[in-house]
Design a protein around this motif. Sequence first.
Motif, PDB file in Angstrom:
ATOM      1  N   SER A   1     -14.216 -19.021  32.416  1.00  0.00           N
ATOM      2  CA  SER A   1     -15.328 -18.887  33.355  1.00  0.00           C
ATOM      3  C   SER A   1     -16.635 -18.477  32.695  1.00  0.00           C
ATOM      4  O   SER A   1     -17.705 -18.750  33.226  1.00  0.00           O
ATOM      5  N   LEU A   2     -16.597 -17.848  31.534  1.00  0.00           N
ATOM      6  CA  LEU A   2     -17.833 -17.428  30.865  1.00  0.00           C
ATOM      7  C   LEU A   2     -18.749 -18.615  30.602  1.00  0.00           C
ATOM      8  O   LEU A   2     -19.937 -18.581  30.898  1.00  0.00           O
ATOM      9  N   VAL A   3     -18.195 -19.675  30.073  1.00  0.00           N
ATOM     10  CA  VAL A   3     -18.980 -20.869  29.780  1.00  0.00           C
ATOM     11  C   VAL A   3     -19.165 -21.717  31.025  1.00  0.00           C
ATOM     12  O   VAL A   3     -20.263 -22.167  31.335  1.00  0.00           O
ATOM     13  N   ASP A   4     -18.099 -21.921  31.762  1.00  0.00           N
ATOM     14  CA  ASP A   4     -18.129 -22.834  32.896  1.00  0.00           C
ATOM     15  C   ASP A   4     -19.067 -22.362  33.999  1.00  0.00           C
ATOM     16  O   ASP A   4     -19.717 -23.170  34.648  1.00  0.00           O
ATOM     17  N   GLN A   5     -19.159 -21.055  34.207  1.00  0.00           N
ATOM     18  CA  GLN A   5     -19.980 -20.529  35.287  1.00  0.00           C
ATOM     19  C   GLN A   5     -21.214 -19.790  34.789  1.00  0.00           C
ATOM     20  O   GLN A   5     -21.921 -19.178  35.573  1.00  0.00           O
ATOM     21  N   GLY A   6     -21.490 -19.862  33.512  1.00  0.00           N
ATOM     22  CA  GLY A   6     -22.630 -19.159  32.936  1.00  0.00           C
ATOM     23  C   GLY A   6     -23.951 -19.794  33.311  1.00  0.00           C
ATOM     24  O   GLY A   6     -24.011 -20.888  33.860  1.00  0.00           O
TER      25      GLY A   6
ATOM     26  N   ILE B   1     -17.691 -34.048  25.237  1.00  0.00           N
ATOM     27  CA  ILE B   1     -16.457 -33.948  26.003  1.00  0.00           C
ATOM     28  C   ILE B   1     -16.601 -33.025  27.205  1.00  0.00           C
ATOM     29  O   ILE B   1     -15.765 -33.043  28.097  1.00  0.00           O
ATOM     30  N   TYR B   2     -17.664 -32.224  27.251  1.00  0.00           N
ATOM     31  CA  TYR B   2     -17.854 -31.318  28.383  1.00  0.00           C
ATOM     32  C   TYR B   2     -19.286 -30.810  28.405  1.00  0.00           C
ATOM     33  O   TYR B   2     -19.892 -30.588  27.361  1.00  0.00           O
ATOM     34  N   ALA B   3     -19.807 -30.613  29.591  1.00  0.00           N
ATOM     35  CA  ALA B   3     -21.080 -29.922  29.787  1.00  0.00           C
ATOM     36  C   ALA B   3     -20.963 -29.122  31.077  1.00  0.00           C
ATOM     37  O   ALA B   3     -20.461 -29.631  32.082  1.00  0.00           O
ATOM     38  N   ASN B   4     -21.406 -27.857  31.030  1.00  0.00           N
ATOM     39  CA  ASN B   4     -21.380 -27.067  32.252  1.00  0.00           C
ATOM     40  C   ASN B   4     -22.542 -27.495  33.151  1.00  0.00           C
ATOM     41  O   ASN B   4     -23.327 -28.372  32.808  1.00  0.00           O
TER      42      ASN B   4
ATOM     43  N   MET C   1     -11.206 -26.708  35.685  1.00  0.00           N
ATOM     44  CA  MET C   1     -12.350 -26.953  36.551  1.00  0.00           C
ATOM     45  C   MET C   1     -13.056 -28.215  36.083  1.00  0.00           C
ATOM     46  O   MET C   1     -13.149 -28.473  34.907  1.00  0.00           O
ATOM     47  N   GLU C   2     -13.547 -29.013  37.013  1.00  0.00           N
ATOM     48  CA  GLU C   2     -14.242 -30.243  36.660  1.00  0.00           C
ATOM     49  C   GLU C   2     -15.658 -30.239  37.202  1.00  0.00           C
ATOM     50  O   GLU C   2     -15.941 -29.666  38.234  1.00  0.00           O
ATOM     51  N   GLU C   3     -16.546 -30.872  36.476  1.00  0.00           N
ATOM     52  CA  GLU C   3     -17.932 -31.041  36.903  1.00  0.00           C
ATOM     53  C   GLU C   3     -18.046 -32.386  37.605  1.00  0.00           C
ATOM     54  O   GLU C   3     -17.808 -33.416  36.997  1.00  0.00           O
TER      55      GLU C   3
END
Length: 77
Positions: free
Chosen positions: A15-20, A34-37, A1-3
């Motif tokens: 999904s816990l982190v990505d959609q939290g 390198i990533y931020a939800n 998944m990309e932001e």
Amino acid sequence: MEEDGGCPAPAWMGSLVDQGVEAHVVFAADLSIIYANDEGLAIHGYRGADIAGLDGLSQVHSDALTRAATHRTGGNI
């Protein structure tokens, strides 16, 4: 998944982190982001494509830099 089409989520994140609802920002060993939800992006005011690769310490308030460095090195405050 990309932001916003620019900051791909590592496969282990799930999904816990990505959609939290909590803000999550992931750093590389050199402390670059390198990533931020979505919540992490909202707090910092960036899109995924713009935050990837930034120096993580540049996002720490100057009053908290000593504390952040202490935590990074595993020391106690």
